[in-house]
Design a protein around this motif. Structure first.
Motif, short mmCIF file in Angstrom:
data_model
loop_
_atom_site.label_atom_id
_atom_site.label_comp_id
_atom_site.label_asym_id
_atom_site.label_seq_id
_atom_site.Cartn_x
_atom_site.Cartn_y
_atom_site.Cartn_z
N MET A 172 -9.33 2.08 9.61
CA MET A 172 -8.06 1.43 9.30
C MET A 172 -7.32 2.13 8.15
O MET A 172 -7.95 2.64 7.22
CB MET A 172 -8.30 -0.03 8.90
N LYS A 173 -6.00 2.10 8.22
CA LYS A 173 -5.19 2.43 7.06
C LYS A 173 -4.85 1.10 6.38
O LYS A 173 -4.94 0.03 6.99
CB LYS A 173 -3.93 3.17 7.47
N LEU A 174 -4.48 1.17 5.11
CA LEU A 174 -4.18 -0.05 4.36
C LEU A 174 -2.67 -0.28 4.35
O LEU A 174 -1.91 0.58 3.89
CB LEU A 174 -4.70 0.07 2.92
N GLY A 175 -2.25 -1.44 4.86
CA GLY A 175 -0.84 -1.82 4.82
C GLY A 175 -0.53 -2.41 3.46
O GLY A 175 -1.06 -3.47 3.10
N ILE A 176 0.30 -1.71 2.68
CA ILE A 176 0.59 -2.15 1.31
C ILE A 176 2.02 -2.68 1.25
O ILE A 176 2.96 -2.00 1.67
CB ILE A 176 0.40 -0.98 0.31
N GLY A 177 2.15 -3.90 0.72
CA GLY A 177 3.45 -4.55 0.69
C GLY A 177 3.80 -5.12 -0.67
O GLY A 177 3.36 -4.62 -1.71
N GLY A 178 4.57 -6.21 -0.64
CA GLY A 178 5.12 -6.81 -1.85
C GLY A 178 4.08 -7.21 -2.89
O GLY A 178 4.37 -7.17 -4.10
N VAL A 179 2.87 -7.57 -2.45
CA VAL A 179 1.84 -8.02 -3.39
C VAL A 179 1.54 -6.92 -4.43
O VAL A 179 1.22 -7.21 -5.58
CB VAL A 179 0.55 -8.43 -2.63
N SER A 180 1.69 -5.65 -4.03
CA SER A 180 1.42 -4.54 -4.96
C SER A 180 2.39 -4.54 -6.14
O SER A 180 2.11 -3.93 -7.18
CB SER A 180 1.49 -3.20 -4.23
N THR A 181 3.53 -5.22 -6.00
CA THR A 181 4.52 -5.26 -7.08
C THR A 181 4.35 -6.48 -7.97
O THR A 181 5.02 -6.59 -9.00
CB THR A 181 5.97 -5.27 -6.52
N LYS A 183 2.68 -9.06 -10.69
CA LYS A 183 1.91 -8.86 -11.93
C LYS A 183 0.42 -9.13 -11.74
O LYS A 183 -0.42 -8.45 -12.28
CB LYS A 183 2.46 -9.78 -13.04
N ASN A 184 0.10 -10.16 -10.91
CA ASN A 184 -1.31 -10.52 -10.70
C ASN A 184 -1.83 -10.01 -9.35
O ASN A 184 -2.80 -10.51 -8.82
CB ASN A 184 -1.46 -12.04 -10.77
N GLY A 185 -1.16 -9.03 -8.77
CA GLY A 185 -1.49 -8.55 -7.42
C GLY A 185 -2.81 -7.81 -7.32
O GLY A 185 -3.41 -7.73 -6.26
N LYS A 186 -3.28 -7.27 -8.44
CA LYS A 186 -4.61 -6.62 -8.58
C LYS A 186 -4.77 -5.27 -7.89
O LYS A 186 -5.38 -4.37 -8.45
CB LYS A 186 -5.75 -7.55 -8.11
N ILE A 187 -4.25 -5.09 -6.66
CA ILE A 187 -4.54 -3.82 -5.97
C ILE A 187 -3.93 -2.62 -6.67
O ILE A 187 -4.43 -1.51 -6.52
CB ILE A 187 -4.12 -3.81 -4.47
N ASP A 188 -2.86 -2.82 -7.47
CA ASP A 188 -2.27 -1.69 -8.19
C ASP A 188 -3.26 -1.08 -9.18
O ASP A 188 -3.11 0.05 -9.61
CB ASP A 188 -0.99 -2.13 -8.91
N GLN A 189 -4.32 -1.85 -9.53
CA GLN A 189 -5.29 -1.34 -10.51
C GLN A 189 -6.26 -0.32 -9.95
O GLN A 189 -6.87 0.43 -10.71
CB GLN A 189 -6.07 -2.52 -11.12
N PHE A 190 -6.45 -0.28 -8.63
CA PHE A 190 -7.38 0.71 -8.08
C PHE A 190 -6.76 1.59 -7.00
O PHE A 190 -7.38 2.56 -6.56
CB PHE A 190 -8.65 0.04 -7.52
N LEU A 191 -5.54 1.29 -6.61
CA LEU A 191 -4.95 1.99 -5.46
C LEU A 191 -4.93 3.51 -5.65
O LEU A 191 -5.14 4.26 -4.71
CB LEU A 191 -3.54 1.46 -5.19
N ASN A 192 -4.70 3.96 -6.88
CA ASN A 192 -4.62 5.42 -7.10
C ASN A 192 -5.96 6.13 -6.91
O ASN A 192 -6.02 7.35 -6.87
CB ASN A 192 -4.00 5.75 -8.46
N LYS A 193 -7.04 5.35 -6.76
CA LYS A 193 -8.35 5.96 -6.45
C LYS A 193 -8.50 6.18 -4.94
O LYS A 193 -9.46 6.81 -4.48
CB LYS A 193 -9.49 5.05 -6.93
N ILE A 194 -7.57 5.61 -4.16
CA ILE A 194 -7.62 5.75 -2.69
C ILE A 194 -6.67 6.89 -2.30
O ILE A 194 -5.52 6.90 -2.73
CB ILE A 194 -7.13 4.44 -2.02
N ASP A 195 -7.15 7.79 -1.47
CA ASP A 195 -6.30 8.90 -0.99
C ASP A 195 -5.07 8.32 -0.28
O ASP A 195 -5.21 7.43 0.58
CB ASP A 195 -7.12 9.75 -0.01
N ILE A 196 -3.90 8.84 -0.62
CA ILE A 196 -2.66 8.30 -0.04
C ILE A 196 -2.60 8.50 1.48
O ILE A 196 -1.83 7.82 2.17
CB ILE A 196 -1.41 8.88 -0.74
#
Ligand SMILES: [Zn+2]
Length: 255
Positions: A172-181, A183-196
């Motif tokens: 699967m690829k990860l569908g990234i949406g509004g939650v990433s924006t 403040k408490n969305g959390k995924i922004d804290q590790f997303l840069n460790k995942i290959d784009i």
């Protein structure tokens, strides 16, 4: 710049007043590739209407949404199967597990998910997964059916870093949406460790509008705000994010 919204409910009631204007607004902003999931048989006619209005921009999925799995789900699945035979779709979706609203039909949900994975394999289509409060159940089924012939998008991904890796491992690829924006969305804290290479963008409009529209009606033109956040996370120009995530969406949907 071409942006791709890999999951947007353009046929929603929320757009009854200004649907075509809203779609045109997205296209004018460069969001010219719009992928629309199916929910149940009652909305099939509306899906085709939206596609007929914007045949170069709108691509349709066919599937039964887990929150719409009820007593009549076998008849609904027969409808999905019939539509897949009759028309061209870009994916089977949205399908999966949702135990947030109601656990009554948990077994039927599992069965519907597995049956639709089989349909996707039969038609050589990707899947678009909806998963809410059901990571264990979803992964149990994905692990069982994983393989060369199964790929797709884990829509509205809001899990942990470990769950992200597991989803990618299942094709699967990860569908990234509004939650990433948020403040408490959390995924922004590790997303840069995942290959784009594993990331695609989505609005899930009319739900989950990104900051600064949080709480308001979401629409596909807001993909731009999500792309800006992803650009910030990966420290890349937004044009680059648009190009890479559009390329990733082509890999999944084949169009
Ligand atoms: Zn959705």
């Amino acid at each position: 710049m071409i942006l791709t919204d890999t999951h947007t409910h353009l046929n929603s009631e929320a757009f009854a007043e200004d649907r075509n204007l809203m779609i045109q607004r997205a296209i004018d902003k460069g969001v010219s590739r719009l992928f629309v999931p199916s929910v149940d048989s009652e909305t099939t006619k509306d899906l085709f209407e939206v596609q007929q209005a914007f045949p170069n921009n709108v691509f349709l999925m066919m599937g039964l949404h887990p929150t719409h799995v009820k007593e009549n789900y076998l008849a609904e699945l027969a409808h999905v199967e019939e539509q897949l035979e009759k028309h061209q779709f870009c994916a089977v979706g949205e399908i999966g597990m949702d135990l947030y609203w109601d656990k009554t039909y948990i077994n039927e949900q599992k069965n519907a998910f597995e049956k639709q994975i089989a349909l996707a394999k039969k038609h050589q289509l990707p899947i678009n997964i909806h998963c809410r409060d059901a990571f264990n159940e979803t992964f149990e089924i994905l692990e069982k059916h994983r393989g060369e012939d199964l790929h797709g998008i884990f829509h509205c991904f809001t899990g942990t870093y470990e769950q992200a890796l597991q989803a990618i491992n299942c094709g699967m690829k990860l569908g990234i949406g509004g939650v990433s924006t948020f403040k408490n969305g959390k995924i922004d804290q590790f997303l840069n460790k995942i290959d784009i290479a594993h990331i695609v963008l989505e609005t899930d409009a009319p739900y989950l509008a990104p900051t600064p529209f949080r709480g308001k009606r979401n629409e596909s033109s807001y993909i731009y705000n999500i792309a800006e956040k992803i650009a910030d996370i990966y420290q890349l120009p937004v044009e680059k994010i648009a190009a890479l995530t559009t390329q990733n969406s082509k890999e999944v949907y084949g169009m």
